[in-house]
Design a protein around this motif. Structure first.
Motif, PDB file in Angstrom:
ATOM      1  N   ARG A 166       0.824  -1.221   0.000  1.00 46.90           N
ATOM      2  CA  ARG A 166       0.000   0.000   0.000  1.00 46.90           C
ATOM      3  C   ARG A 166       0.852   1.263   0.000  1.00 46.90           C
ATOM      4  NH1 ARG A 166      -5.093   2.007   1.000  1.00 46.90           N
ATOM      5  NH2 ARG A 166      -6.030  -0.046   1.124  1.00 46.90           N
ATOM      6  N   ARG A 167       1.874   1.296   0.812  1.00 44.18           N
ATOM      7  CA  ARG A 167       2.731   2.492   0.871  1.00 44.18           C
ATOM      8  C   ARG A 167       3.380   2.752  -0.484  1.00 44.18           C
ATOM      9  NH1 ARG A 167       7.793   3.567   4.983  1.00 44.18           N
ATOM     10  NH2 ARG A 167       9.010   4.603   3.395  1.00 44.18           N
ATOM     11  N   ALA A 168       3.807   1.694  -1.162  1.00 48.81           N
ATOM     12  CA  ALA A 168       4.413   1.844  -2.490  1.00 48.81           C
ATOM     13  C   ALA A 168       3.403   2.396  -3.487  1.00 48.81           C
ATOM     14  CB  ALA A 168       4.966   0.503  -2.972  1.00 48.81           C
ATOM     15  N   ILE A 169       2.205   1.840  -3.488  1.00 40.57           N
ATOM     16  CA  ILE A 169       1.158   2.310  -4.409  1.00 40.57           C
ATOM     17  C   ILE A 169       0.825   3.778  -4.114  1.00 40.57           C
ATOM     18  CG2 ILE A 169      -1.253   2.044  -5.116  1.00 40.57           C
ATOM     19  CD1 ILE A 169       0.085  -0.320  -6.137  1.00 40.57           C
ATOM     20  N   GLU A 170       0.671   4.124  -2.865  1.00 41.79           N
ATOM     21  CA  GLU A 170       0.340   5.501  -2.499  1.00 41.79           C
ATOM     22  C   GLU A 170       1.462   6.468  -2.884  1.00 41.79           C
ATOM     23  OE1 GLU A 170      -0.685   5.021   1.643  1.00 41.79           O
ATOM     24  OE2 GLU A 170      -2.767   4.467   1.135  1.00 41.79           O
ATOM     25  N   THR A 171       2.703   6.044  -2.728  1.00 41.07           N
ATOM     26  CA  THR A 171       3.837   6.883  -3.137  1.00 41.07           C
ATOM     27  C   THR A 171       3.811   7.096  -4.645  1.00 41.07           C
ATOM     28  OG1 THR A 171       5.194   6.137  -1.281  1.00 41.07           O
ATOM     29  CG2 THR A 171       6.361   7.062  -3.187  1.00 41.07           C
ATOM     30  N   GLY A 172       3.624   6.029  -5.402  1.00 39.18           N
ATOM     31  CA  GLY A 172       3.559   6.140  -6.860  1.00 39.18           C
ATOM     32  C   GLY A 172       2.420   7.039  -7.314  1.00 39.18           C
ATOM     33  N   MET A 173       1.268   6.927  -6.664  1.00 38.13           N
ATOM     34  CA  MET A 173       0.129   7.783  -7.017  1.00 38.13           C
ATOM     35  C   MET A 173       0.438   9.241  -6.679  1.00 38.13           C
ATOM     36  SD  MET A 173      -3.100   5.253  -5.963  1.00 38.13           S
ATOM     37  CE  MET A 173      -3.659   6.455  -4.837  1.00 38.13           C
ATOM     38  N   ARG A 174       1.093   9.477  -5.551  1.00 41.22           N
ATOM     39  CA  ARG A 174       1.456  10.849  -5.154  1.00 41.22           C
ATOM     40  C   ARG A 174       2.381  11.475  -6.200  1.00 41.22           C
ATOM     41  NH1 ARG A 174       4.570   9.909  -0.835  1.00 41.22           N
ATOM     42  NH2 ARG A 174       6.521  10.524  -1.805  1.00 41.22           N
ATOM     43  N   LEU A 175       3.334  10.696  -6.683  1.00 41.25           N
ATOM     44  CA  LEU A 175       4.323  11.223  -7.618  1.00 41.25           C
ATOM     45  C   LEU A 175       3.813  11.283  -9.055  1.00 41.25           C
ATOM     46  CD1 LEU A 175       7.462   9.348  -6.296  1.00 41.25           C
ATOM     47  CD2 LEU A 175       6.957  11.779  -6.028  1.00 41.25           C
ATOM     48  N   GLN A 176       3.064  10.258  -9.480  1.00 43.04           N
ATOM     49  CA  GLN A 176       2.764  10.118 -10.902  1.00 43.04           C
ATOM     50  C   GLN A 176       1.287  10.014 -11.244  1.00 43.04           C
ATOM     51  OE1 GLN A 176       5.082   6.779 -12.225  1.00 43.04           O
ATOM     52  NE2 GLN A 176       6.991   7.729 -11.626  1.00 43.04           N
ATOM     53  N   GLY A 177       0.429  10.039 -10.267  1.00 38.46           N
ATOM     54  CA  GLY A 177      -0.997  10.016 -10.541  1.00 38.46           C
ATOM     55  C   GLY A 177      -1.454   8.755 -11.260  1.00 38.46           C
ATOM     56  N   GLU A 178      -2.393   8.937 -12.150  1.00 39.47           N
ATOM     57  CA  GLU A 178      -3.026   7.814 -12.843  1.00 39.47           C
ATOM     58  C   GLU A 178      -2.059   7.075 -13.773  1.00 39.47           C
ATOM     59  OE1 GLU A 178      -6.721   7.793 -15.667  1.00 39.47           O
ATOM     60  OE2 GLU A 178      -7.368   8.191 -13.603  1.00 39.47           O
ATOM     61  N   PHE A 179      -1.054   7.767 -14.294  1.00 40.90           N
ATOM     62  CA  PHE A 179      -0.050   7.104 -15.131  1.00 40.90           C
ATOM     63  C   PHE A 179       0.546   5.920 -14.384  1.00 40.90           C
ATOM     64  CE2 PHE A 179       4.348   6.375 -16.254  1.00 40.90           C
ATOM     65  CZ  PHE A 179       4.304   6.265 -17.630  1.00 40.90           C
ATOM     66  N   PHE A 180       0.847   6.127 -13.111  1.00 39.21           N
ATOM     67  CA  PHE A 180       1.445   5.078 -12.288  1.00 39.21           C
ATOM     68  C   PHE A 180       0.495   3.896 -12.150  1.00 39.21           C
ATOM     69  CE2 PHE A 180       1.925   3.167  -8.084  1.00 39.21           C
ATOM     70  CZ  PHE A 180       3.214   2.692  -8.183  1.00 39.21           C
TER      71      PHE A 180
END
Length: 156
Positions: A16-30
């Motif tokens: 979850r932390r990884a997914i949330e970090t990716g979403m914070r940085l890259q949004g829907e692209f991630f």
């Protein structure tokens, strides 16, 4: 399946932390990338997410803006045109200015050379124009080897 349902599935399945970090940085692209990787190889996806987005992006030695600006420079040096627009958008999301991003791209020519820097700058220009952040025009020149005077008169 709608995007919100799929996002919740990925959050439940993976770090979850990884997914949330990716979403914070890259949004829907991630999330699109995670979805694509998940369908191909879930085991690899878990390792990738944990190493890059849980560990590397959450080390707290650098702030997110600085970290993403470094990644932009790496993309230019590596001639990575596919990921560069995404990381430019991420840098903007993290508070970088167009001037800061441009400076990173310009600095990359020291190790990458002019051809890679020019590719990076063209990607930057197109994205800044598309996002309405810089008022840029298409050059009125072709800039290729088909100069009209060479075609008719030969080299001078």
């Amino acid at each position: 399946m709608d995007s919100e349902t799929r996002k919740h599935q990925l959050l439940e399945k993976y770090n979850r932390r990884a997914i949330e970090t990716g979403m914070r940085l890259q949004g829907e692209f991630f999330l699109r990338l995670v979805h694509e990787f998940d369908e191909l190889d879930p085991e690899w996806t878990q390792v990738w997410l944990t190493w890059i987005y849980d560990h590397m992006y959450n080390r707290r030695k650098l702030d997110d803006k600085t970290r993403v600006l470094i990644v932009i420079g790496e993309c230019v040096v590596a001639d990575e045109a596919v990921q560069l627009p995404n990381h430019i958008r991420s840098a903007l999301r993290m508070g970088a200015t167009p001037d800061e991003i441009q400076e990173v791209i310009l600095q990359a020519h020291i190790y990458a050379g002019m051809p890679r820097m020019i590719k990076g700058m063209r990607i930057f220009r197109e994205l800044m124009r598309d996002l309405g952040l810089l008022n840029l025009t298409d050059p009125p020149f072709r800039g290729d080897a088909r100069e009209p005077d060479l075609a008719t008169n030969g080299p001078q």
